[in-house]
Write a protein that holds these residues in place. Structure first.
Motif, PDB file in Angstrom:
ATOM      1  N   ILE A  93     -10.842   0.420   2.115  1.00  0.00           N
ATOM      2  CA  ILE A  93     -11.631   1.398   1.333  1.00  0.00           C
ATOM      3  C   ILE A  93     -11.944   0.829  -0.047  1.00  0.00           C
ATOM      4  O   ILE A  93     -13.080   0.913  -0.529  1.00  0.00           O
ATOM      5  N   SER A 135      -5.732  11.607   2.438  1.00  0.00           N
ATOM      6  CA  SER A 135      -6.611  10.879   1.514  1.00  0.00           C
ATOM      7  C   SER A 135      -7.858  10.364   2.243  1.00  0.00           C
ATOM      8  O   SER A 135      -8.938  10.320   1.656  1.00  0.00           O
ATOM      9  N   SER A 188       0.834  -1.206   0.000  1.00  0.00           N
ATOM     10  CA  SER A 188       0.000   0.000   0.000  1.00  0.00           C
ATOM     11  C   SER A 188       0.865   1.251   0.000  1.00  0.00           C
ATOM     12  O   SER A 188       0.576   2.223  -0.711  1.00  0.00           O
ATOM     13  N   LYS A 207      -1.048  14.167  -3.538  1.00  0.00           N
ATOM     14  CA  LYS A 207      -0.299  14.152  -2.276  1.00  0.00           C
ATOM     15  C   LYS A 207      -0.264  12.745  -1.723  1.00  0.00           C
ATOM     16  O   LYS A 207      -1.264  12.034  -1.776  1.00  0.00           O
ATOM     17  N   PHE A 208       0.912  12.355  -1.183  1.00  0.00           N
ATOM     18  CA  PHE A 208       0.970  11.038  -0.554  1.00  0.00           C
ATOM     19  C   PHE A 208       0.848  11.206   0.940  1.00  0.00           C
ATOM     20  O   PHE A 208       1.826  11.494   1.640  1.00  0.00           O
ATOM     21  N   PHE A 234      -1.829   9.344   3.881  1.00  0.00           N
ATOM     22  CA  PHE A 234      -3.049   8.568   4.112  1.00  0.00           C
ATOM     23  C   PHE A 234      -4.074   9.352   4.939  1.00  0.00           C
ATOM     24  O   PHE A 234      -5.266   9.168   4.770  1.00  0.00           O
ATOM     25  N   GLN A 268     -11.453  11.300   1.155  1.00  0.00           N
ATOM     26  CA  GLN A 268     -12.408  10.233   0.854  1.00  0.00           C
ATOM     27  C   GLN A 268     -13.747  10.499   1.548  1.00  0.00           C
ATOM     28  O   GLN A 268     -14.808  10.319   0.951  1.00  0.00           O
ATOM     29  N   GLN A 324       2.282   3.021  -3.130  1.00  0.00           N
ATOM     30  CA  GLN A 324       1.494   3.949  -3.952  1.00  0.00           C
ATOM     31  C   GLN A 324       2.198   5.293  -4.040  1.00  0.00           C
ATOM     32  O   GLN A 324       1.927   6.105  -4.915  1.00  0.00           O
ATOM     33  N   VAL A 381     -10.174   7.642  -3.413  1.00  0.00           N
ATOM     34  CA  VAL A 381      -9.089   8.633  -3.437  1.00  0.00           C
ATOM     35  C   VAL A 381      -7.763   7.933  -3.143  1.00  0.00           C
ATOM     36  O   VAL A 381      -7.639   7.171  -2.183  1.00  0.00           O
ATOM     37  N   LYS A 382      -6.772   8.203  -4.003  1.00  0.00           N
ATOM     38  CA  LYS A 382      -5.418   7.669  -3.805  1.00  0.00           C
ATOM     39  C   LYS A 382      -4.663   8.552  -2.823  1.00  0.00           C
ATOM     40  O   LYS A 382      -4.810   9.776  -2.919  1.00  0.00           O
ATOM     41  N   PRO A 383      -3.789   8.058  -1.968  1.00  0.00           N
ATOM     42  CA  PRO A 383      -3.540   6.636  -1.744  1.00  0.00           C
ATOM     43  C   PRO A 383      -4.680   6.008  -0.939  1.00  0.00           C
ATOM     44  O   PRO A 383      -5.197   6.632  -0.037  1.00  0.00           O
ATOM     45  N   PHE A 384      -5.036   4.770  -1.307  1.00  0.00           N
ATOM     46  CA  PHE A 384      -6.180   4.111  -0.665  1.00  0.00           C
ATOM     47  C   PHE A 384      -5.713   2.954   0.217  1.00  0.00           C
ATOM     48  O   PHE A 384      -4.596   2.467   0.060  1.00  0.00           O
ATOM     49  N   THR A 385      -6.582   2.544   1.126  1.00  0.00           N
ATOM     50  CA  THR A 385      -6.289   1.344   1.917  1.00  0.00           C
ATOM     51  C   THR A 385      -7.108   0.201   1.294  1.00  0.00           C
ATOM     52  O   THR A 385      -8.133   0.464   0.656  1.00  0.00           O
ATOM     53  N   ILE A 411       2.356   8.661  -6.932  1.00  0.00           N
ATOM     54  CA  ILE A 411       2.048  10.035  -6.545  1.00  0.00           C
ATOM     55  C   ILE A 411       3.267  10.947  -6.716  1.00  0.00           C
ATOM     56  O   ILE A 411       3.150  12.042  -7.262  1.00  0.00           O
TER      57      ILE A 411
END
Ligand SMILES: [Mg+2]
Lengths: 275, 125
Positions: free
Chosen positions: B110, A239, A178, A233-234, A236, A243, A181, B103-107, A185
Motif C-alpha cells: 500500500i 485498515s 510491519s 485500531k491495530f 490489518f 483504506q 506498527q 491508513v495505519k497499520p499499512f502494508t 497504535i
C-alpha cells in the motif's frame, strides 16, 4: 351618649376578639403544620446525621482515588515506554537478521558462480581427455579430475534452495516489522486512556474543593502529552477496509479539484470509516 | 529521490524508513514532529514528505498548511500516513493539498502504491 360610647367600646372589643380568635386559629394551624412536619424534620435530621459521615467517607475515598490517579497515569506512560524499548530491541534484531540474510545471499551468489565455473572446468577436462586418445593414463587422470569437479559442484548444489529460504526469511522479517506498527497504535490507545484519567482527576479535584477538601501534595502531573487518535485500531483487515473507503473518497475529491472546484463532499457520501 | 518521513513515534518512524529502503528509496531522513520537519525541509531538497497526522508541537495537517504557505516548499508532494480515516479529516487534508493518504497499520505494498501515486500527481502538475 353614654350608650353610644358603650356600643362603640363593645364593637372594638368584638373586633379585637375576632382578631385574637383569628390569630389563635393561625397558631393552631401552625401547630398542626409543625406536628405534621416534625416527622419529616426528624427524618431530615437523621438523614443529615447519616449522610454527614457518608459524605466524609466519600470525600476520603475520592481523595484516595484522586491521589492514585497521577500514578495510574504515569504507569500507563511506563507501559508505553516499555513497549517502545521492547519494539526497538525487536527492530534492532530484525535489522541484524536482514543484514545476516544479505551476507548469506552474497555467499549464495558466490557459490552459484563457483558451481558454474566448476562445471566449465569439468567440461574442459573431459574435452582435453578426448584430445589424447593415445594417452590412456592422462585420460584417466583427466576423468578423475572431472569427477572430482562434479562432486565439488554437487556439494554446492545442495545450497541451491537457500535462495528461497533467504527470500522467505526476508519476507518474515518484513512482516514482523510491519506488525510492530502495533506499538504506535497501542501507544495512542494508552494516551487516550491516560487523557481520560487526567480529565476525571481534574473533575474529582474540583468536587473535593467544593466539599472544602484542599488538594494534597500528589505526584507531579506535568508530564509530556502525546498526541493521539482515540479511534486508532491495530487490525490489518480494518485498515484495509478503511483504506478502500479512503481511496474512493480521495478519488472523488481529487476529481472535483481537477475540475477547478474546491473538493466537495457530496450528499450521501458515506463516512470513510466503516469500522 | 530524497524523502522526509515525519512521525512522533520512534517505532513508526523506523518502520517507515526501513520499508522505504526496502522499496528501493535509500535516501530517507526522519523528523519527529512538524517543527523539526519544517526545519529540515527549509535546509534541504526533498522530493516527497510522508507525514503522520497526530504529533505534538505541530500536527501533520499544520505542517501541510505551513508547507503550502512557503513558496519554496509548496510544490513538494505530501503523503499522509495516519490512523485517522473519518471523512472530515480526509477532506481537510485534501483541501490543504495532501496528494495521497495511507491508513495505519499499512502494508509495504500500500505504501509503495501511494508513493507512486503521490509522485505521479507531483510530476503531472
Ligand atoms: Mg503520532
Amino acid at each position: 351618649m353614654q350608650e353610644d360610647t358603650v356600643r362603640r367600646e363593645a364593637a372594638v372589643t368584638r373586633q379585637h376578639l375576632e382578631l385574637l380568635l383569628k390569630r389563635v386559629a393561625e397558631v393552631r394551624a401552625l401547630f398542626i403544620l409543625v406536628e405534621r412536619i416534625t416527622p419529616f424534620v426528624e427524618d431530615l435530621v437523621e438523614f443529615v446525621y447519616d449522610v454527614g459521615p457518608m459524605l466524609l467517607n466519600a470525600s476520603k475515598a475520592l481523595r484516595e482515588t484522586s491521589l492514585k490517579m497521577p500514578k495510574a497515569s504515569r504507569q500507563l506512560d511506563d507501559v508505553t515506554h516499555a513497549t517502545e524499548v521492547a519494539t526497538t530491541q525487536v527492530l534492532d534484531r530484525v535489522d541484524d537478521i536482514l543484514h545476516h540474510l544479505e551476507v548469506l545471499r552474497s555467499a549464495v551468489d558466490e557459490w552459484s558462480r563457483t558451481r558454474r565455473s566448476l562445471a566449465r572446468a569439468r567440461r574442459r577436462a573431459r574435452r582435453l581427455a578426448r584430445q589424447f586418445p593415445e594417452n590412456p593414463a592422462l585420460q584417466e587422470e583427466l576423468e578423475e579430475i572431472a569427477s572430482e569437479l562434479t562432486r565439488a559442484a554437487g556439494s554446492l548444489r545442495q545450497w541451491r534452495n537457500l535462495d528461497r529460504v533467504i527470500e522467505s526469511s526476508q519476507e518474515c522479517s518484513y512482516e514482523i516489522m510491519s506488525a510492530l506498527q502495533v506499538q504506535d497504535i497501542t501507544a495512542q490507545q494508552l494516551a487516550a486512556a491516560r487523557d481520560l484519567i487526567d480529565k476525571v482527576h481534574t473533575r474529582i479535584e474540583e468536587l473535593l474543593r467544593q466539599l472544602g477538601d484542599e488538594e494534597e501534595e500528589g505526584e507531579d502531573r506535568t508530564q509530556t502529552r502525546r498526541s493521539y487518535d482515540p479511534d486508532a485500531k491495530f487490525d490489518f483487515s480494518i485498515s484495509t477496509m478503511r483504506q478502500e473507503h479512503v481511496d474512493r473518497l480521495l478519488e472523488s475529491l481529487l476529481r472535483d479539484r481537477a475540475y477547478g472546484g474546491e473538493p466537495v463532499v457530496r450528499e450521501g457520501a458515506k463516512t470513510a470509516d466503516p469500522a | 529521490m530524497r524523502f522526509l518521513a515525519v512521525d512522533d513515534s520512534p517505532t513508526m518512524l523506523r518502520i517507515i524508513v526501513n520499508t522505504l529502503q526496502r522499496l528501493g528509496y535509500p535516501e530517507v531522513d526522519g523528523a519527529s514532529d512538524g517543527v523539526e520537519a519544517l526545519e529540515k525541509l527549509r535546509r534541504g531538497d526533498y522530493d516527497l514528505v510522508i507525514t503522520d497526522w497526530n504529533m505534538p508541537h505541530m500536527t501533520g495537517l499544520e505542517l501541510l498548511q505551513e508547507m503550502r504557505r512557503d513558496p519554496r516548499l509548496k510544490d513538494i508532494p505530501v503523503l499522509m500516513v495516519t490512523t485517522r480515516s473519518v471523512k472530515e479529516d480526509i477532506v481537510q487534508a485534501v483541501k490543504l493539498g495532501a496528494c495521497s493518504y495511507v491508513v495505519k497499520p499499512f502494508t509495504p505494498q500500500i505504501l509503495k502504491e501511494k508513493i507512486d501515486q503521490a509522485l505521479s500527481v507531483a510530476t503531472g502538475r
